[in-house]
Scaffold this motif. Structure first.
Motif, PDB file in Angstrom:
ATOM      1  N   ILE A 185     -14.691 -37.757  90.964  1.00  0.00           N
ATOM      2  CA  ILE A 185     -15.747 -36.904  91.497  1.00  0.00           C
ATOM      3  C   ILE A 185     -15.135 -35.578  91.916  1.00  0.00           C
ATOM      4  O   ILE A 185     -14.014 -35.537  92.421  1.00  0.00           O
ATOM      5  CB  ILE A 185     -16.483 -37.575  92.680  1.00  0.00           C
ATOM      6  CG1 ILE A 185     -17.685 -36.741  93.102  1.00  0.00           C
ATOM      7  CG2 ILE A 185     -15.546 -37.838  93.833  1.00  0.00           C
ATOM      8  CD1 ILE A 185     -18.643 -37.469  94.010  1.00  0.00           C
ATOM      9  N   ASN A 212     -16.252 -31.867  93.923  1.00  0.00           N
ATOM     10  CA  ASN A 212     -17.226 -31.139  94.725  1.00  0.00           C
ATOM     11  C   ASN A 212     -16.985 -29.650  94.492  1.00  0.00           C
ATOM     12  O   ASN A 212     -15.951 -29.123  94.873  1.00  0.00           O
ATOM     13  CB  ASN A 212     -17.049 -31.492  96.200  1.00  0.00           C
ATOM     14  CG  ASN A 212     -17.980 -30.718  97.102  1.00  0.00           C
ATOM     15  OD1 ASN A 212     -18.843 -29.981  96.643  1.00  0.00           O
ATOM     16  ND2 ASN A 212     -17.795 -30.877  98.402  1.00  0.00           N
ATOM     17  N   LEU A 248     -19.555 -39.216 100.992  1.00  0.00           N
ATOM     18  CA  LEU A 248     -20.016 -40.086  99.911  1.00  0.00           C
ATOM     19  C   LEU A 248     -19.926 -41.522 100.400  1.00  0.00           C
ATOM     20  O   LEU A 248     -18.834 -42.027 100.664  1.00  0.00           O
ATOM     21  CB  LEU A 248     -19.163 -39.888  98.661  1.00  0.00           C
ATOM     22  CG  LEU A 248     -19.526 -40.747  97.459  1.00  0.00           C
ATOM     23  CD1 LEU A 248     -20.943 -40.446  96.981  1.00  0.00           C
ATOM     24  CD2 LEU A 248     -18.530 -40.522  96.331  1.00  0.00           C
TER      25      LEU A 248
END
Length: 165
Positions: A37, A39, A47
């Motif tokens: 992931i 950002n 999260l």
């Protein structure tokens, strides 16, 4: 990329949002065991979890994250989360061994520098700031940890600079 927010789910608490995301992958790839992931927003977000549904021959895969995700520029390696399955090292799926090794290396840190808010390092250090010897000999305390005389305790490394004395 986040598609759309779902703000009316009854299981969500105050200031929590759920998002629908889509993953495209070939079913010959195997069972997803981890995900990266990034950002790209300026603010961090917490999260909580990710759930993949309708995985062929598996059904649902749940990833418990419970981690703050800061802007991708703060990380030297991508953030990775593993499925909520436990394995002994010898039973870890071969496709995940490499990625688990990289994650352990990231978590161990390099033993240098002051810790930053976004770092997840579990690096150990000695207690070297218990006294204030710069004020005089009466304020000096021994360094605890790492010596034959005082091998323990250890603490998580902060990166604070030692005293001048």
């Amino acid at each position: 990329y986040l598609k759309a927010a779902i703000n009316n789910l009854p299981t969500l608490g105050d200031k929590q949002n759920a998002f629908n995301i889509e993953f495209d992958y070939d079913s010959n790839f195997g069972i997803p065991g981890a995900f990266y992931i990034k950002n790209y927003m300026s603010n961090e977000f917490l999260l909580i979890s990710l759930t993949l549904e309708d995985i062929p021959n598996v059904g649902t895969i749940h990833f418990v994250c419970n981690s703050w995700i800061y802007n991708a520029k703060n990380y030297q390696t991508d953030r990775i989360f593993f499925a909520n399955n436990t394995y002994l090292p010898s039973n870890t799926p071969s496709a995940l061994v490499y990625y688990r090794g990289l994650e352990l290396q990231t978590l161990r840190g390099n033993g240098t520098g002051e810790r930053k808010e976004w770092e997840r390092i579990y690096d150990y250090d000695v207690y070297n700031d218990l006294g204030d010897p710069d004020k005089g000999a009466d304020f000096a305390r021994p360094v605890l940890g790492g010596s034959a005389t005082y091998p323990y305790p250890r603490r998580c490394r902060t990166g604070r600079k030692p005293t001048n004395t």
